[in-house]
Design a protein around this motif. Structure first.
Motif, PDB file in Angstrom:
ATOM      1  N   ASP A   5     -11.620  26.566 215.287  1.00 16.80           N
ATOM      2  CA  ASP A   5     -12.042  27.608 216.211  1.00 16.80           C
ATOM      3  C   ASP A   5     -12.808  26.979 217.365  1.00 16.80           C
ATOM      4  O   ASP A   5     -13.530  26.000 217.183  1.00 16.80           O
ATOM      5  N   ILE A   6     -12.643  27.564 218.526  1.00 15.70           N
ATOM      6  CA  ILE A   6     -13.352  27.100 219.711  1.00 15.70           C
ATOM      7  C   ILE A   6     -14.131  28.279 220.280  1.00 15.70           C
ATOM      8  O   ILE A   6     -13.577  29.353 220.472  1.00 15.70           O
ATOM      9  N   ALA A   7     -15.399  28.079 220.522  1.00 15.04           N
ATOM     10  CA  ALA A   7     -16.245  29.126 221.066  1.00 15.04           C
ATOM     11  C   ALA A   7     -16.725  28.773 222.466  1.00 15.04           C
ATOM     12  O   ALA A   7     -17.694  29.323 222.954  1.00 15.04           O
ATOM     13  N   ASP A   8     -16.054  27.839 223.105  1.00 11.16           N
ATOM     14  CA  ASP A   8     -16.416  27.431 224.463  1.00 11.16           C
ATOM     15  C   ASP A   8     -15.517  28.145 225.469  1.00 11.16           C
ATOM     16  O   ASP A   8     -14.309  28.253 225.271  1.00 11.16           O
ATOM     17  N   TYR A   9     -16.140  28.575 226.537  1.00  8.78           N
ATOM     18  CA  TYR A   9     -15.373  29.094 227.667  1.00  8.78           C
ATOM     19  C   TYR A   9     -15.289  27.957 228.678  1.00  8.78           C
ATOM     20  O   TYR A   9     -16.305  27.516 229.215  1.00  8.78           O
ATOM     21  N   HIS A  10     -14.104  27.448 228.908  1.00 10.39           N
ATOM     22  CA  HIS A  10     -13.906  26.372 229.875  1.00 10.39           C
ATOM     23  C   HIS A  10     -13.782  27.025 231.249  1.00 10.39           C
ATOM     24  O   HIS A  10     -12.746  27.582 231.585  1.00 10.39           O
ATOM     25  N   ALA A  11     -14.859  26.940 232.006  1.00  5.99           N
ATOM     26  CA  ALA A  11     -14.993  27.717 233.223  1.00  5.99           C
ATOM     27  C   ALA A  11     -14.588  26.973 234.489  1.00  5.99           C
ATOM     28  O   ALA A  11     -14.354  27.599 235.519  1.00  5.99           O
ATOM     29  N   ALA A  12     -14.498  25.655 234.434  1.00  4.49           N
ATOM     30  CA  ALA A  12     -14.102  24.874 235.611  1.00  4.49           C
ATOM     31  C   ALA A  12     -13.678  23.485 235.145  1.00  4.49           C
ATOM     32  O   ALA A  12     -14.170  22.986 234.139  1.00  4.49           O
ATOM     33  N   ALA A  48     -16.144  21.814 232.607  1.00  5.03           N
ATOM     34  CA  ALA A  48     -17.468  22.417 232.495  1.00  5.03           C
ATOM     35  C   ALA A  48     -17.279  23.662 231.634  1.00  5.03           C
ATOM     36  O   ALA A  48     -16.372  24.460 231.876  1.00  5.03           O
ATOM     37  N   ARG A  49     -18.104  23.784 230.615  1.00  9.09           N
ATOM     38  CA  ARG A  49     -17.885  24.860 229.653  1.00  9.09           C
ATOM     39  C   ARG A  49     -19.197  25.555 229.310  1.00  9.09           C
ATOM     40  O   ARG A  49     -20.281  24.993 229.474  1.00  9.09           O
ATOM     41  N   VAL A  50     -19.053  26.776 228.827  1.00 11.88           N
ATOM     42  CA  VAL A  50     -20.200  27.557 228.378  1.00 11.88           C
ATOM     43  C   VAL A  50     -19.985  27.828 226.896  1.00 11.88           C
ATOM     44  O   VAL A  50     -18.924  28.326 226.499  1.00 11.88           O
ATOM     45  N   ASP A  51     -20.982  27.497 226.095  1.00 21.48           N
ATOM     46  CA  ASP A  51     -20.889  27.632 224.637  1.00 21.48           C
ATOM     47  C   ASP A  51     -21.305  29.044 224.226  1.00 21.48           C
ATOM     48  O   ASP A  51     -22.473  29.401 224.312  1.00 21.48           O
ATOM     49  N   PHE A  52     -20.338  29.834 223.764  1.00 24.32           N
ATOM     50  CA  PHE A  52     -20.616  31.198 223.305  1.00 24.32           C
ATOM     51  C   PHE A  52     -20.980  31.243 221.820  1.00 24.32           C
ATOM     52  O   PHE A  52     -21.337  32.288 221.305  1.00 24.32           O
ATOM     53  N   SER A  53     -20.904  30.112 221.118  1.00 21.43           N
ATOM     54  CA  SER A  53     -21.100  30.123 219.665  1.00 21.43           C
ATOM     55  C   SER A  53     -22.532  30.436 219.242  1.00 21.43           C
ATOM     56  O   SER A  53     -22.764  30.914 218.136  1.00 21.43           O
TER      57      SER A  53
END
Length: 169
Positions: A5-12, A48-53
């Motif tokens: 599972d991946i909880a990162d949003y890869h935003a750029a 660049a990612r944002v961790d939603f976990s």
């Protein structure tokens, strides 16, 4: 081989190019006899990612009337650089006489792992100096604002933790 599972949003994603020039010489021996200089032109990308976990129950709040939402997130971080093998290549190699003779009689493939490690570090540094995390924050804010408005919120505020401080050299 595996699924996770991946909880990162890869935003750029940023694509960077760096030049790596490494020279090894043998002390007290002329470079013509024993030396090696390799130059690598590397292209790679950094996400660049944002961790939603780690979002807790207080990360998203809504006003009592259901018209306003506030979303609080960790700051964007940079993933390790990924070299593009199709666009990364050794563009120059100068070798001393000893190294050429070793190549002719030996059966050892050229080990360029040092060049690739340096290239990855330089790509990571290039990404850190860029505005990639700022762009990721803007893109995340835009995506979540659009999503929240489609769910009926009139006003959406997205905030981020301050970026972690880099360790002192």
């Amino acid at each position: 081989l595996s699924v996770r599972d991946i909880a990162d949003y890869h935003a750029a994603t940023g694509t960077y190019q760096v030049l790596v020039d490494v020279e090894h010489e043998t002390a007290h021996v002329p470079a013509l006899l024993s030396s090696e200089r390799s130059t690598l032109f590397a292209t790679g990308s950094v996400d660049a990612r944002v961790d939603f976990s780690r979002l807790g129950s207080g990360a998203v709040t809504a006003s009592p009337d259901g018209k306003q939402a506030t979303i609080h997130l960790p700051s964007p971080t940079l993933a390790p650089a990924v070299l593009d093998p199709a666009q990364t290549r050794v563009v120059g190699r100068q070798r001393g006489l000893v190294q050429r003779v070793e190549d002719a009689i030996g059966d050892q493939p050229q080990d360029d792992s040092e060049l690739y490690a340096i290239a990855s570090a330089k790509l990571n540094a290039a990404a850190a100096k860029s505005d990639l995390t700022t762009r990721a924050a803007d893109n995340t804010r835009s995506m979540l604002t659009g999503l929240s408005k489609s769910l009926g919120y009139d006003s959406v505020t997205v905030t981020f933790d301050p970026p972690a401080q880099a360790p002192a050299p």
